[in-house]
Scaffold this motif. Structure first.
Motif, PDB file in Angstrom:
ATOM      1  N   TYR A  78       9.031 -43.610 -15.072  1.00 58.66           N
ATOM      2  CA  TYR A  78       9.581 -44.943 -15.310  1.00 58.66           C
ATOM      3  C   TYR A  78       8.744 -45.718 -16.310  1.00 58.66           C
ATOM      4  N   LEU A  79       9.377 -46.662 -16.967  1.00 60.67           N
ATOM      5  CA  LEU A  79       8.684 -47.577 -17.861  1.00 60.67           C
ATOM      6  C   LEU A  79       7.925 -48.616 -17.039  1.00 60.67           C
ATOM      7  N   CYS A  80       6.964 -49.278 -17.674  1.00 58.80           N
ATOM      8  CA  CYS A  80       6.132 -50.253 -16.968  1.00 58.80           C
ATOM      9  C   CYS A  80       6.941 -51.412 -16.387  1.00 58.80           C
ATOM     10  N   ASN A  81       7.971 -51.873 -17.110  1.00 55.12           N
ATOM     11  CA  ASN A  81       8.752 -53.000 -16.579  1.00 55.12           C
ATOM     12  C   ASN A  81       9.532 -52.602 -15.318  1.00 55.12           C
ATOM     13  N   ILE A  82       9.946 -51.348 -15.222  1.00 53.48           N
ATOM     14  CA  ILE A  82      10.619 -50.871 -14.001  1.00 53.48           C
ATOM     15  C   ILE A  82       9.619 -50.781 -12.855  1.00 53.48           C
ATOM     16  N   LEU A  83       8.407 -50.306 -13.146  1.00 54.71           N
ATOM     17  CA  LEU A  83       7.362 -50.231 -12.116  1.00 54.71           C
ATOM     18  C   LEU A  83       6.998 -51.626 -11.615  1.00 54.71           C
ATOM     19  N   LEU A  84       6.976 -52.586 -12.527  1.00 54.95           N
ATOM     20  CA  LEU A  84       6.691 -53.959 -12.132  1.00 54.95           C
ATOM     21  C   LEU A  84       7.816 -54.523 -11.274  1.00 54.95           C
ATOM     22  N   ARG A  85       9.043 -54.160 -11.579  1.00 54.23           N
ATOM     23  CA  ARG A  85      10.178 -54.590 -10.757  1.00 54.23           C
ATOM     24  C   ARG A  85      10.081 -53.977  -9.357  1.00 54.23           C
ATOM     25  N   LEU A  86       9.687 -52.713  -9.278  1.00 52.81           N
ATOM     26  CA  LEU A  86       9.486 -52.073  -7.972  1.00 52.81           C
ATOM     27  C   LEU A  86       8.383 -52.778  -7.192  1.00 52.81           C
ATOM     28  N   TYR A  87       7.324 -53.183  -7.894  1.00 54.64           N
ATOM     29  CA  TYR A  87       6.242 -53.937  -7.247  1.00 54.64           C
ATOM     30  C   TYR A  87       6.776 -55.236  -6.662  1.00 54.64           C
ATOM     31  N   LYS A  88       7.571 -55.949  -7.445  1.00 55.39           N
ATOM     32  CA  LYS A  88       8.129 -57.213  -6.968  1.00 55.39           C
ATOM     33  C   LYS A  88       9.004 -57.011  -5.737  1.00 55.39           C
ATOM     34  N   GLN A  89       9.785 -55.932  -5.735  1.00 51.98           N
ATOM     35  CA  GLN A  89      10.704 -55.686  -4.618  1.00 51.98           C
ATOM     36  C   GLN A  89       9.983 -55.236  -3.362  1.00 51.98           C
ATOM     37  N   PHE A  90       9.083 -54.284  -3.494  1.00 55.35           N
ATOM     38  CA  PHE A  90       8.532 -53.628  -2.313  1.00 55.35           C
ATOM     39  C   PHE A  90       7.157 -54.118  -1.887  1.00 55.35           C
ATOM     40  N   VAL A  91       6.415 -54.717  -2.790  1.00 53.38           N
ATOM     41  CA  VAL A  91       5.073 -55.191  -2.436  1.00 53.38           C
ATOM     42  C   VAL A  91       5.059 -56.708  -2.324  1.00 53.38           C
ATOM     43  N   LEU A  92       5.494 -57.366  -3.379  1.00 54.39           N
ATOM     44  CA  LEU A  92       5.432 -58.817  -3.419  1.00 54.39           C
ATOM     45  C   LEU A  92       6.272 -59.466  -2.323  1.00 54.39           C
ATOM     46  N   SER A  93       7.439 -58.926  -2.063  1.00 58.81           N
ATOM     47  CA  SER A  93       8.284 -59.496  -0.997  1.00 58.81           C
ATOM     48  C   SER A  93       7.597 -59.373   0.361  1.00 58.81           C
ATOM     49  N   GLY A  94       6.853 -58.295   0.563  1.00 57.79           N
ATOM     50  CA  GLY A  94       6.118 -58.116   1.823  1.00 57.79           C
ATOM     51  C   GLY A  94       4.947 -59.059   1.967  1.00 57.79           C
ATOM     52  N   ILE A  95       4.404 -59.512   0.849  1.00 57.28           N
ATOM     53  CA  ILE A  95       3.285 -60.462   0.876  1.00 57.28           C
ATOM     54  C   ILE A  95       3.806 -61.891   1.015  1.00 57.28           C
ATOM     55  N   GLU A  96       4.859 -62.215   0.285  1.00 63.15           N
ATOM     56  CA  GLU A  96       5.339 -63.595   0.236  1.00 63.15           C
ATOM     57  C   GLU A  96       5.942 -64.094   1.540  1.00 63.15           C
ATOM     58  N   PHE A  97       6.441 -63.191   2.377  1.00 62.36           N
ATOM     59  CA  PHE A  97       7.064 -63.678   3.608  1.00 62.36           C
ATOM     60  C   PHE A  97       6.045 -64.368   4.512  1.00 62.36           C
ATOM     61  N   ALA A  98       4.773 -64.055   4.352  1.00 60.68           N
ATOM     62  CA  ALA A  98       3.726 -64.633   5.207  1.00 60.68           C
ATOM     63  C   ALA A  98       3.106 -65.891   4.610  1.00 60.68           C
ATOM     64  N   THR A  99       3.591 -66.357   3.481  1.00 61.01           N
ATOM     65  CA  THR A  99       2.973 -67.500   2.797  1.00 61.01           C
ATOM     66  C   THR A  99       2.763 -68.720   3.695  1.00 61.01           C
ATOM     67  N   PRO A 100       3.753 -69.184   4.448  1.00 60.07           N
ATOM     68  CA  PRO A 100       3.500 -70.372   5.280  1.00 60.07           C
ATOM     69  C   PRO A 100       2.414 -70.153   6.337  1.00 60.07           C
ATOM     70  N   ALA A 101       2.247 -68.933   6.799  1.00 58.46           N
ATOM     71  CA  ALA A 101       1.249 -68.659   7.834  1.00 58.46           C
ATOM     72  C   ALA A 101      -0.160 -68.546   7.268  1.00 58.46           C
ATOM     73  N   ILE A 102      -0.294 -68.105   6.034  1.00 60.32           N
ATOM     74  CA  ILE A 102      -1.630 -67.875   5.478  1.00 60.32           C
ATOM     75  C   ILE A 102      -2.041 -68.919   4.461  1.00 60.32           C
ATOM     76  N   TYR A 103      -1.191 -69.875   4.171  1.00 62.06           N
ATOM     77  CA  TYR A 103      -1.465 -70.839   3.103  1.00 62.06           C
ATOM     78  C   TYR A 103      -2.773 -71.593   3.329  1.00 62.06           C
ATOM     79  N   HIS A 104      -3.080 -71.916   4.555  1.00 66.21           N
ATOM     80  CA  HIS A 104      -4.266 -72.715   4.860  1.00 66.21           C
ATOM     81  C   HIS A 104      -5.560 -71.904   4.878  1.00 66.21           C
ATOM     82  N   ALA A 105      -5.480 -70.592   4.722  1.00 70.43           N
ATOM     83  CA  ALA A 105      -6.681 -69.743   4.777  1.00 70.43           C
ATOM     84  C   ALA A 105      -7.592 -70.047   3.593  1.00 70.43           C
TER      85      ALA A 105
END
Length: 178
Positions: A78-105
């Motif tokens: 895959y090209l780098c932009n596709i890999l970055l899209r995969l990162y956004k879908q599978f990694v970033l979404s898993g991190i962002e769901f916890a934002t309200p719980a970890i914001y104060h850390a």
């Protein structure tokens, strides 16, 4: 046939086939000076009784790093932009769901999470500025701030869920002399 209906009405758990799970219920005292922090899970997020959120952040970072490894295994296909899209879908979404719980850390506690995105950018040989300008990928600290500002904006507009707007009230607008 009518016996089944009588039994199911007298026992609603039999009707819905739901069993009470006492393991999902617990009592904890939340205090920053707690000597022995206890951990409990709520909605997929691991909380500690001191609310430092270090264990949750480490769990999110570990999951993020393992998913980056999986994405980078198919790098040659895959090209780098596709890999970055995969990162956004599978990694970033898993991190962002916890934002309200970890914001104060603390910033120190959030460092393992920051390193997840930096690792992905290093793997693709991008810097943070290039990722933001060319791929709309802001640093995680900025994304957390934007998410929380968006939540406060919803509350101010009166369109936030009532479970949030009941606890946070918009400030009254000051009246300026003319």
């Amino acid at each position: 046939h009518s016996i089944f209906h009588i039994d199911s009405y007298s026992n609603p758990q039999a009707l819905n086939q739901i069993m009470f799970d006492p393991d999902k219920e617990s009592f904890h005292i939340l205090h920053p000076r707690s000597k022995n922090p206890e951990y409990f899970k709520m909605l997929g997020i691991t909380f500690d009784t001191q609310l430092k959120m270090e264990k949750c952040i480490c769990e999110l970072a570990a999951k993020g790093h393992s998913r980056i490894c999986m994405i980078m295994r198919c790098r040659k296909f895959y090209l780098c932009n596709i890999l970055l899209r995969l990162y956004k879908q599978f990694v970033l979404s898993g991190i962002e769901f916890a934002t309200p719980a970890i914001y104060h850390a603390t910033e120190f506690a959030l460092n393992p999470l920051e390193r997840v995105q930096l690792r992905m950018l290093e793997e693709l040989e991008y810097d943070e500025k290039e990722a933001l300008l060319n791929h709309a990928l802001a640093p995680l600290r900025s994304k957390r701030d934007i998410a929380m500002l968006g939540l406060l904006h919803w509350i101010n507009l009166g369109i936030a869920p009532s479970c949030l707007s009941d606890f946070i009230y918009p400030a009254p607008c000051p009246s300026f002399p003319r």
